[in-house]
Design a protein around this motif. Structure first.
Motif, PDB file in Angstrom:
ATOM      1  N   ALA A   1      -4.195 -22.289  -7.003  1.00 16.81           N
ATOM      2  CA  ALA A   1      -4.570 -23.291  -8.235  1.00 16.81           C
ATOM      3  C   ALA A   1      -5.716 -23.040  -8.786  1.00 16.81           C
ATOM      4  CB  ALA A   1      -4.401 -24.633  -7.277  1.00 16.81           C
ATOM      5  N   ALA A   2      -6.839 -22.749  -8.239  1.00 21.10           N
ATOM      6  CA  ALA A   2      -8.212 -22.746  -8.822  1.00 21.10           C
ATOM      7  C   ALA A   2      -8.060 -21.529  -9.857  1.00 21.10           C
ATOM      8  CB  ALA A   2      -9.087 -22.208  -7.780  1.00 21.10           C
ATOM      9  N   ARG A   3      -7.027 -20.623  -9.917  1.00 19.08           N
ATOM     10  CA  ARG A   3      -6.780 -19.625 -10.952  1.00 19.08           C
ATOM     11  C   ARG A   3      -6.127 -20.229 -12.104  1.00 19.08           C
ATOM     12  NH1 ARG A   3     -10.553 -17.809  -9.184  1.00 19.08           N
ATOM     13  NH2 ARG A   3     -10.950 -16.681 -10.994  1.00 19.08           N
ATOM     14  N   LEU A   4      -5.600 -21.421 -12.223  1.00 12.21           N
ATOM     15  CA  LEU A   4      -4.990 -21.805 -13.308  1.00 12.21           C
ATOM     16  C   LEU A   4      -5.798 -22.045 -14.513  1.00 12.21           C
ATOM     17  CD1 LEU A   4      -2.124 -23.431 -13.960  1.00 12.21           C
ATOM     18  CD2 LEU A   4      -3.331 -25.755 -13.456  1.00 12.21           C
ATOM     19  N   ARG A   5      -5.152 -21.744 -15.458  1.00 13.65           N
ATOM     20  CA  ARG A   5      -5.796 -21.758 -16.879  1.00 13.65           C
ATOM     21  C   ARG A   5      -6.007 -23.137 -17.183  1.00 13.65           C
ATOM     22  NH1 ARG A   5      -5.057 -17.590 -21.611  1.00 13.65           N
ATOM     23  NH2 ARG A   5      -6.721 -18.315 -23.148  1.00 13.65           N
ATOM     24  N   LEU A   6      -7.242 -23.491 -17.723  1.00 14.80           N
ATOM     25  CA  LEU A   6      -7.450 -24.828 -18.069  1.00 14.80           C
ATOM     26  C   LEU A   6      -7.874 -24.589 -19.407  1.00 14.80           C
ATOM     27  CD1 LEU A   6      -9.768 -25.921 -14.888  1.00 14.80           C
ATOM     28  CD2 LEU A   6      -7.449 -26.340 -15.395  1.00 14.80           C
ATOM     29  N   ASP A   7      -7.710 -25.823 -20.216  1.00 12.36           N
ATOM     30  CA  ASP A   7      -7.862 -26.157 -21.466  1.00 12.36           C
ATOM     31  C   ASP A   7      -9.530 -26.286 -21.382  1.00 12.36           C
ATOM     32  OD1 ASP A   7      -9.001 -29.109 -21.797  1.00 12.36           O
ATOM     33  OD2 ASP A   7      -6.946 -29.180 -21.001  1.00 12.36           O
ATOM     34  N   PRO A   8     -10.092 -25.825 -22.497  1.00  8.42           N
ATOM     35  CA  PRO A   8     -11.443 -25.751 -22.814  1.00  8.42           C
ATOM     36  C   PRO A   8     -12.400 -26.894 -22.279  1.00  8.42           C
ATOM     37  CG  PRO A   8     -10.636 -24.647 -24.555  1.00  8.42           C
ATOM     38  CD  PRO A   8      -9.557 -25.225 -23.958  1.00  8.42           C
ATOM     39  N   GLU A   9     -11.812 -28.056 -22.766  1.00 10.90           N
ATOM     40  CA  GLU A   9     -12.340 -29.339 -22.312  1.00 10.90           C
ATOM     41  C   GLU A   9     -12.410 -29.694 -21.036  1.00 10.90           C
ATOM     42  OE1 GLU A   9     -11.697 -34.178 -23.052  1.00 10.90           O
ATOM     43  OE2 GLU A   9     -11.267 -32.919 -24.767  1.00 10.90           O
ATOM     44  N   THR A  10     -11.184 -29.368 -20.425  1.00 15.90           N
ATOM     45  CA  THR A  10     -10.958 -29.682 -18.486  1.00 15.90           C
ATOM     46  C   THR A  10     -12.033 -28.724 -17.918  1.00 15.90           C
ATOM     47  OG1 THR A  10      -8.678 -30.595 -19.230  1.00 15.90           O
ATOM     48  CG2 THR A  10      -9.378 -29.767 -16.901  1.00 15.90           C
ATOM     49  N   ALA A  11     -11.835 -27.363 -18.600  1.00 12.28           N
ATOM     50  CA  ALA A  11     -12.607 -26.550 -17.851  1.00 12.28           C
ATOM     51  C   ALA A  11     -14.217 -26.657 -17.890  1.00 12.28           C
ATOM     52  CB  ALA A  11     -12.565 -25.147 -18.367  1.00 12.28           C
ATOM     53  N   ALA A  12     -14.515 -27.247 -18.729  1.00 11.95           N
ATOM     54  CA  ALA A  12     -16.094 -27.718 -19.005  1.00 11.95           C
ATOM     55  C   ALA A  12     -16.677 -28.687 -18.083  1.00 11.95           C
ATOM     56  CB  ALA A  12     -16.405 -28.210 -20.388  1.00 11.95           C
ATOM     57  N   ARG A  13     -15.521 -29.835 -17.621  1.00 13.70           N
ATOM     58  CA  ARG A  13     -15.831 -30.859 -16.740  1.00 13.70           C
ATOM     59  C   ARG A  13     -15.245 -30.518 -15.476  1.00 13.70           C
ATOM     60  NH1 ARG A  13     -11.201 -33.804 -16.066  1.00 13.70           N
ATOM     61  NH2 ARG A  13      -9.813 -33.754 -17.810  1.00 13.70           N
ATOM     62  N   SER A  14     -14.974 -29.226 -15.208  1.00 11.41           N
ATOM     63  CA  SER A  14     -14.449 -28.732 -13.822  1.00 11.41           C
ATOM     64  C   SER A  14     -15.787 -28.251 -13.025  1.00 11.41           C
ATOM     65  CB  SER A  14     -13.371 -27.834 -13.583  1.00 11.41           C
ATOM     66  OG  SER A  14     -14.073 -26.653 -14.200  1.00 11.41           O
ATOM     67  N   ALA A  15     -15.525 -27.873 -11.840  1.00  9.31           N
ATOM     68  CA  ALA A  15     -16.549 -27.212 -10.935  1.00  9.31           C
ATOM     69  C   ALA A  15     -16.922 -25.720 -11.590  1.00  9.31           C
ATOM     70  CB  ALA A  15     -16.388 -27.158  -9.457  1.00  9.31           C
ATOM     71  N   GLY A  16     -15.976 -25.059 -12.509  1.00 17.37           N
ATOM     72  CA  GLY A  16     -16.131 -23.957 -12.572  1.00 17.37           C
ATOM     73  C   GLY A  16     -17.462 -23.362 -13.362  1.00 17.37           C
ATOM     74  N   PRO A  17     -18.432 -24.209 -14.191  1.00 18.92           N
ATOM     75  CA  PRO A  17     -19.468 -24.021 -14.432  1.00 18.92           C
ATOM     76  C   PRO A  17     -20.492 -23.796 -13.252  1.00 18.92           C
ATOM     77  CG  PRO A  17     -18.500 -25.693 -16.029  1.00 18.92           C
ATOM     78  CD  PRO A  17     -17.664 -25.385 -14.809  1.00 18.92           C
ATOM     79  N   ARG A  18     -20.155 -24.639 -12.273  1.00 19.45           N
ATOM     80  CA  ARG A  18     -20.948 -24.393 -10.960  1.00 19.45           C
ATOM     81  C   ARG A  18     -20.902 -23.283 -10.388  1.00 19.45           C
ATOM     82  NH1 ARG A  18     -19.604 -28.939  -6.726  1.00 19.45           N
ATOM     83  NH2 ARG A  18     -20.850 -27.447  -5.483  1.00 19.45           N
ATOM     84  N   HIS A  19     -19.523 -22.669 -10.275  1.00 22.11           N
ATOM     85  CA  HIS A  19     -19.309 -21.206  -9.840  1.00 22.11           C
ATOM     86  C   HIS A  19     -20.265 -20.101 -10.940  1.00 22.11           C
ATOM     87  CE1 HIS A  19     -15.841 -22.127  -7.121  1.00 22.11           C
ATOM     88  NE2 HIS A  19     -15.769 -23.244  -7.913  1.00 22.11           N
TER      89      HIS A  19
END
Length: 190
Positions: free
Chosen positions: A102-120
């Protein structure tokens, strides 16, 4: 009317648990609804659609993984931080295969920006700064780390190493090779 005890968070958690049992690609809104004893239509009172449910599982997984990696790397630097990062990533993938997918799911840019992805990314960049990788080269180095970690754990999960034995030594060698590569990061081409 919303059913007592059913919330978007509880649905995401249940879908994440189901993903670990049956695989992320096999999680359906009807299976999650059945687990709560509600109809699919009732489920949609809490999430917009099946895609929304999948995104919520992805966000949950990214958050959990970021927390694990953050705990693992705190107070570490250099190779110790690199190994802790990699080991936390691999352990999460082994313990939660559906969530990892699930963590590999492609997210839209807005959702990706508010996810924990930037923390990674921030944690990976902190490790790279410890190696002296220049800022302008960090995107490439982050991609190297992600490709190595994801490639290894994906091959391992799919049984790609079963025929050749001892993936632990291979994992250690991969981390050793990353350490060498990061310590000797090439200068940008002119």
């Amino acid at each position: 009317m919303a059913r007592a005890g059913v919330t978007p968070e509880r649905l995401a958690w249940a879908a994440a648990e189901l993903a670990d049992e049956v695989g992320f690609d096999n999680v359906t809104a009807s299976a999650v609804a059945r687990g709560f004893g509600v109809t699919v239509a009732s489920l949609y009172a809490h999430v917009a659609n099946a895609h929304d449910l999948r995104v919520r599982v992805a966000l949950l997984a990214l958050e959990e993984l970021a927390d694990r990696v953050g705990d693992a790397v705190t107070g570490r630097a250099g190779k110790d931080a690199l190994v802790a990062f990699g080991n936390a990533y691999r352990a999460y993938a082994q313990q939660h295969p559906g969530r990892y997918a699930a963590a590999r799911l492609r997210l839209d840019p807005e959702t990706a920006a508010r996810s924990a992805g930037p923390r990674h990314s921030a944690m990976a960049r902190a490790i790279l700064r410890g190696y002296g990788v220049p800022d302008e080269e960090q995107n490439h180095a982050v991609r190297l780390l992600g490709s190595t970690f994801h490639g290894f754990v994906s091959l391992e999960a799919s049984g790609g190493f079963e025929h050749s034995g001892d993936p632990e030594t291979s994992w250690t060698r991969a981390l050793d090779a990353l350490d060498v590569a990061l310590r000797n990061w090439p200068s940008p081409s002119a």
